[in-house]
Structure formats: structure tokens, C-alpha cells
Motif scaffolding. Structure first.
Motif, PDB file in Angstrom:
ATOM      1  N   LYS A 111       0.805  -1.225   0.000  1.00  0.00           N
ATOM      2  CA  LYS A 111       0.000   0.000   0.000  1.00  0.00           C
ATOM      3  C   LYS A 111       0.835   1.271   0.000  1.00  0.00           C
ATOM      4  O   LYS A 111       0.344   2.329  -0.372  1.00  0.00           O
ATOM      5  CB  LYS A 111      -0.929   0.025   1.236  1.00  0.00           C
ATOM      6  CG  LYS A 111      -1.629  -1.294   1.530  1.00  0.00           C
ATOM      7  CD  LYS A 111      -2.500  -1.765   0.391  1.00  0.00           C
ATOM      8  CE  LYS A 111      -3.116  -3.120   0.721  1.00  0.00           C
ATOM      9  NZ  LYS A 111      -3.878  -3.678  -0.403  1.00  0.00           N
ATOM     10  N   TYR A 115      -1.182   4.684   2.407  1.00  0.00           N
ATOM     11  CA  TYR A 115      -2.242   3.713   2.696  1.00  0.00           C
ATOM     12  C   TYR A 115      -3.526   4.368   3.190  1.00  0.00           C
ATOM     13  O   TYR A 115      -4.631   3.849   2.968  1.00  0.00           O
ATOM     14  CB  TYR A 115      -1.743   2.662   3.691  1.00  0.00           C
ATOM     15  CG  TYR A 115      -1.555   3.162   5.108  1.00  0.00           C
ATOM     16  CD1 TYR A 115      -2.574   3.053   6.048  1.00  0.00           C
ATOM     17  CD2 TYR A 115      -0.344   3.740   5.512  1.00  0.00           C
ATOM     18  CE1 TYR A 115      -2.393   3.486   7.355  1.00  0.00           C
ATOM     19  CE2 TYR A 115      -0.157   4.181   6.799  1.00  0.00           C
ATOM     20  CZ  TYR A 115      -1.184   4.064   7.713  1.00  0.00           C
ATOM     21  OH  TYR A 115      -1.005   4.517   9.000  1.00  0.00           O
ATOM     22  N   GLU A 117      -4.823   7.269   2.191  1.00  0.00           N
ATOM     23  CA  GLU A 117      -5.552   7.784   1.025  1.00  0.00           C
ATOM     24  C   GLU A 117      -5.998   6.664   0.092  1.00  0.00           C
ATOM     25  O   GLU A 117      -7.050   6.755  -0.548  1.00  0.00           O
ATOM     26  CB  GLU A 117      -4.676   8.772   0.242  1.00  0.00           C
ATOM     27  CG  GLU A 117      -4.362  10.065   0.972  1.00  0.00           C
ATOM     28  CD  GLU A 117      -3.302   9.917   2.055  1.00  0.00           C
ATOM     29  OE1 GLU A 117      -2.654   8.838   2.105  1.00  0.00           O
ATOM     30  OE2 GLU A 117      -3.119  10.864   2.845  1.00  0.00           O
ATOM     31  N   ARG A 118      -5.221   5.584   0.022  1.00  0.00           N
ATOM     32  CA  ARG A 118      -5.511   4.518  -0.928  1.00  0.00           C
ATOM     33  C   ARG A 118      -6.461   3.452  -0.387  1.00  0.00           C
ATOM     34  O   ARG A 118      -7.142   2.779  -1.158  1.00  0.00           O
ATOM     35  CB  ARG A 118      -4.205   3.845  -1.358  1.00  0.00           C
ATOM     36  CG  ARG A 118      -3.301   4.751  -2.170  1.00  0.00           C
ATOM     37  CD  ARG A 118      -1.997   4.062  -2.519  1.00  0.00           C
ATOM     38  NE  ARG A 118      -1.160   4.907  -3.383  1.00  0.00           N
ATOM     39  CZ  ARG A 118       0.055   4.582  -3.805  1.00  0.00           C
ATOM     40  NH1 ARG A 118       0.581   3.419  -3.438  1.00  0.00           N
ATOM     41  NH2 ARG A 118       0.740   5.406  -4.573  1.00  0.00           N
TER      42      ARG A 118
END
Length: 271
Positions: A111, A115, A117-118
Motif C-alpha cells: 500500500k 495507505y 488515502e488509498r
């Protein structure tokens, strides 16, 4: 000024190189952080060894260390969601989370440092839209706030539980309805409250009336029983007892002349 001997230059160069190497090799992990080691000439991200803990570490200068905060963190998200009847609702939620320390290498590898934001924010948005879509604006405004908060937490946790993120809590901070809908709901709630108060007053008044009827019936029954138990002889006997008590009183002067129709003495006066 005396020049340095030529033999000293190699030592100086070596010392400078050592200082540079040490500065590149020394890594300090602060409190509440963990380091992910990346081996440039090895297997890349180290995932089969524990992350670097707090303190001072020496690593090869050609390797890299990515530092992650592993304490509980908070992220706030404002989003637009739809209620069950299609009305646009503005929702503000806070998420308490932290990376899974044991799997922080995998988190970085899959990630990256992005991570939140994703993975995390898309998860909270998806969960919020799914949960809020089950409720009407009236439920969102009043009675279902805690239930919605718990459901969003559970749905978000399902999404991120295999993404190396530890979800601790989801807090719904604000639910904003369209002004016209909010006013209509408040009027409806006020009318319901007034109706409940009116019904309560009616019930209270009815109970008070029943209480008075019962008390009146009890008094009537008592008087009827008393009247049925009295006769002339009992009344005359009670009169005699009262007359004797008056005669024996030191503060009374009683004059009795003749007798009445019932045979009782007649009291003319007293002081």
C-alpha cells in the motif's frame, strides 16, 4: 603556517568517508514509530523480519528505512451520502486507526505510505454510503445516530481487516440535513411531543376522577353502614355519656330543667 605532511591526507580522506558512511547508516526511530527496511541489493522490502523499533540503528548506507507512525491516529472525512429516500445528506466522521505493527512491512510493500488515502478513506466512504442508505432522514436526525455509527465501524472494519490496518473506532461527528427537511422533522417532533403531553394530562385527569369517585363511594358506604347500625337506644346512651362528661367538667355550669321528648336532660347554659 606549517603544512600537513602528505601522509596525513589519506587518513583525512578516510575519516571523511567514514563520517559520511556513518551519517548515512545511522537511523533513529522516535517514540511511537517503526521502521521498514528496504535492501537495495537484496530482496527489497523486508517483510519476514520484525520492523525496526524505537531507538538508534545502524544499517548499510545503500539501504533505506521508511518510518511509519504506529500510534493511534485520527483522520476526519466529510462526505455527501444519500438517505433511503434519495435525499442528499452531509456526514462528518472521524476514524481512529493505526498500522498493524506486525505486518508493517507488507503494508509498505503493498500500500505504501499513502495507505490512508488509498485504503482507509475509500473504505470509510463506502461503508458510510452503504449504511446511511438504509435509513430515513428522520432516523438519521434523531434515534439512530449510535446505531449508524456502530454499523459504519463494522462495515469499515470488514474492508480493512486484511489490509494491515487496525481500526479502533469510528465516530459520527455531524449529520447535516437539507434545511427544509430539518425544519419539517423538528415540527413533526414538536407536534408528537405536544400530543404525548396532552395524552398524559388526559390520563392523569382520568385517574384523579376515578380516585375521587372511589373516595366518595367509600364515604357513602361508610355513612350507610353507620346509619344502619344506629337506633334510638344507642343515641340516648351516647347522649347520657356526653351529659355526664359535661356535668363532671370543672369549667362548666350546667342547669337541667325537665327533660326533652327523648327523655334526655335539657342543657340551658354553661360558662
Amino acid at each position: 603556517m606549517e603544512k600537513l605532511p602528505k601522509v596525513a591526507f589519506p587518513f583525512i580522506i578516510v575519516a571523511v568517508i567514514l563520517i559520511i558512511v556513518l551519517s548515512k547508516s545511522a537511523v533513529t526511530i522516535n517514540s511511537g514509530e517503526a521502521g521498514v527496511l528496504f535492501k537495495t541489493f537484496g530482496e527489497g522490502v523486508v517483510i519476514d523480519e520484525p520492523a525496526l523499533g524505537e531507538g538508534f540503528h545502524i544499517v548499510a548506507p545503500w539501504n533505506k528505512v521508511f518510518v511509519y507512525e504506529v500510534r493511534q491516529q485520527e483522520i476526519t472525512e466529510k462526505m455527501n451520502v444519500l438517505s433511503s429516500n434519495g435525499l442528499d445528506i452531509k456526514l462528518e466522521a472521524s476514524v481512529w486507526f493505526q498500522p498493524d505493527f506486525k505486518n508493517i512491512g507488507k503494508l509498505h510493500q503493498e500500500k505504501s505510505e499513502m495507505y490512508k488515502e488509498r485504503v482507509l478513506l475509500p473504505a470509510i466512504r463506502s461503508a458510510a454510503r452503504s449504511v446511511v442508505g438504509r435509513y430515513t432522514p428522520e432516523q438519521l436526525y434523531s434515534s439512530k445516530r449510535d446505531a449508524i455509527q456502530q454499523e459504519i465501524f463494522e462495515e469499515t472494519k470488514k474492508i480493512v481487516e486484511d489490509q494491515y490496518i487496525q481500526l479502533n473506532e469510528v465516530l459520527v461527528r455531524d449529520v447535516t440535513l437539507p434545511a427544509t427537511i430539518k425544519d419539517a422533522i423538528e415540527r413533526k417532533l414538536k407536534q408528537e411531543q405536544e400530543s404525548l403531553e396532552y395524552e398524559f394530562r388526559l390520563i392523569t385527569a382520568d385517574k384523579e376522577a376515578q380516585k375521587q369517585i372511589i373516595e366518595a363511594q367509600g364515604k357513602a358506604d361508610a355513612n350507610r353502614i353507620l346509619s344502619a347500625s344506629l337506633n334510638n337506644m344507642i343515641l340516648q346512651d351516647k347522649g347520657i355519656e356526653a351529659t355526664i362528661k359535661l356535668a363532671e367538667s370543672p369549667n362548666s355550669k350546667v342547669i337541667v330543667i325537665g327533660s326533652g321528648d327523648s327523655g334526655m336532660p335539657i342543657i340551658l347554659g354553661n360558662q
